[in-house]
Enzyme design. Sequence first.
Site, PDB file in Angstrom:
ATOM      1  N   CYS A   1       0.884  -1.183   0.000  1.00 10.01           N
ATOM      2  CA  CYS A   1       0.000   0.000   0.000  1.00 10.01           C
ATOM      3  C   CYS A   1       0.911   1.219   0.000  1.00 10.01           C
ATOM      4  O   CYS A   1       1.007   1.934   0.994  1.00 10.01           O
ATOM      5  CB  CYS A   1      -0.920   0.017   1.215  1.00 10.01           C
ATOM      6  SG  CYS A   1      -2.013  -1.402   1.360  1.00 10.01           S
ATOM      7  N   ALA A   2       1.552   1.471  -1.119  1.00  9.35           N
ATOM      8  CA  ALA A   2       2.726   2.349  -1.129  1.00  9.35           C
ATOM      9  C   ALA A   2       2.410   3.838  -1.162  1.00  9.35           C
ATOM     10  O   ALA A   2       3.281   4.651  -0.829  1.00  9.35           O
ATOM     11  CB  ALA A   2       3.623   2.000  -2.320  1.00  9.35           C
TER      12      ALA A   2
ATOM     13  N   GLY B   1       4.134   7.336  -0.974  1.00  7.36           N
ATOM     14  CA  GLY B   1       5.495   6.996  -1.365  1.00  7.36           C
ATOM     15  C   GLY B   1       6.582   7.228  -0.350  1.00  7.36           C
ATOM     16  O   GLY B   1       7.736   6.889  -0.608  1.00  7.36           O
TER      17      GLY B   1
ATOM     18  N   CYS C   1      -1.511   4.166  10.963  1.00  7.85           N
ATOM     19  CA  CYS C   1      -1.377   5.437  11.666  1.00  7.85           C
ATOM     20  C   CYS C   1      -2.624   5.684  12.499  1.00  7.85           C
ATOM     21  O   CYS C   1      -3.291   6.698  12.375  1.00  7.85           O
ATOM     22  CB  CYS C   1      -1.155   6.579  10.678  1.00  7.85           C
ATOM     23  SG  CYS C   1      -0.683   8.113  11.496  1.00  7.85           S
TER      24      CYS C   1
END
Length: 514
Positions: A331-332, A335, A452
Amino acid sequence: MRGWSARGPLAVPPGVRRRLKSAVTTAARPRPRHHRTGAPSPVSNRPRRPAKPYRRPKRDPVRILAFEALRAVDERDAYANLVLPPLLRKAREAGELDTRDAALATELVYGTLRRQGTYDAIISECVDRPLRDVDPPVLDVLSLGAHQLLSTRIPQHAGVSATVELARVVLGDGRAKFVNAVLRKIAADDLDGWLDRVAPPYDEDAEEHLGIRHAHPRWVVSALWDSLGGGRAGMEDLLEADNERPEVTLVARPGRSTAQELLDDERVEGEALPGRWSPYAVRLAEGGEPGALQAVREGRAGVQDEGSQLVAIALANAPLEGGDRLWLDACAGPGGKAALLGALAAGRGAALLAAEKQPHRAGLVARALEGNPGPYEVVTADGTRPPWRPGAFDRVLVDVPCTGLGALRRRPEARWRRRPEDLEGFAPLQRDLLRQALRSVRVGGIVGYATCSPHLAETRAVVDDLLKESEAELLDARPLMPGIPALGEGPDVQLWPHLHGTDAMYLALLRRTG
């Protein structure tokens, strides 16, 4: 037929007669005197004032910009950290703002959004209608004014007058009078006084008390308290940390830049400090402009919270059995972690595949990885339906979409935008992504599950569910963050703003066993 002529009293129509009689008797009557002094009446003898000329409202670029940012957040569900920079840049290019003006506009926007719930409670005490009946633009102006009066050093008279002028510009003179009346009521007390009035006593309703005093929705207070544990003091420390403006933290990407290069860059505004925990981190203590640094402009460094850096470093350093040639960021987007992982992988001769479902976010990932010294590839792919073969990777990071309750310092509007029911929407996605990540890693390989958010429904509950259905074991992540205190009982790790100065990042490391 009765007519009338110029002669005789009956020749004048009654209405005209009354007017003529009034005019004659008024002219013949002596002027009234003051009943005590005999002086002419001050009312009848006073000259009529000339009409006051209309004064155009003063346009204040700082407050107009802050209002525009708040409207964008409210109307378009935008995020302030995305809306505000282009507005500031445009105003600077137009010569409307200097550095101090930009700092004030930033404080007005972020401060108003952080304490929106508290200001709503105070404003509702000063209006004669439910807040839902107050037009949203009016409420935004009132919130801006409340922030200036209650939470800044701006003098009260200046805060009121500047906000009323803003109201005249963006709302019109009529509603500006309403704004003026409400702000004068707010200015009658300070923030502590208002909090004593609008927040219930702690011993009657602890969560509501803390929520109003520290500007968090009640359900968020409850969720954070469950995850943090402990008593009132630690909870208040966390809520206060959520309301502080975070430092700008940079990451020097290994093999391309160093923390020392960033510290030595003379273009840094204010003081630059080493990171607290990450060897690649540099903190701009006074906010600074990251784009002024050469390494950031060239993509050799970037902006990244230290908690995110620690997650990537821990995954990279986790003990591995067998080969270590191919890594995956499932789940880049946008970036940041992929760029750090790619640099760490390159240092070991490994390659990185960065996958992102949204095409525009995949483009951001490609931009972040551009210039990486080692082999990498960016693909647009859904991590829940991966196009790669099972067991292809040695290390996998899955940083799942979540409520973002761990980054409330950076996105203050998120606390008011999120709802408890959002957890139900994220839950299946988070489990599917971790399930596929475990299938994508080889036996003996490592999966890092990160989010997060400290909400237990998004952290331990997800990991526990997948451990029940998968052949995997938890690794102790704490030794992979050496020197960092208060990491909890393990084996997973929860970082906290008030304890570590980072976002509230969560990390669990799982090794596939079969």
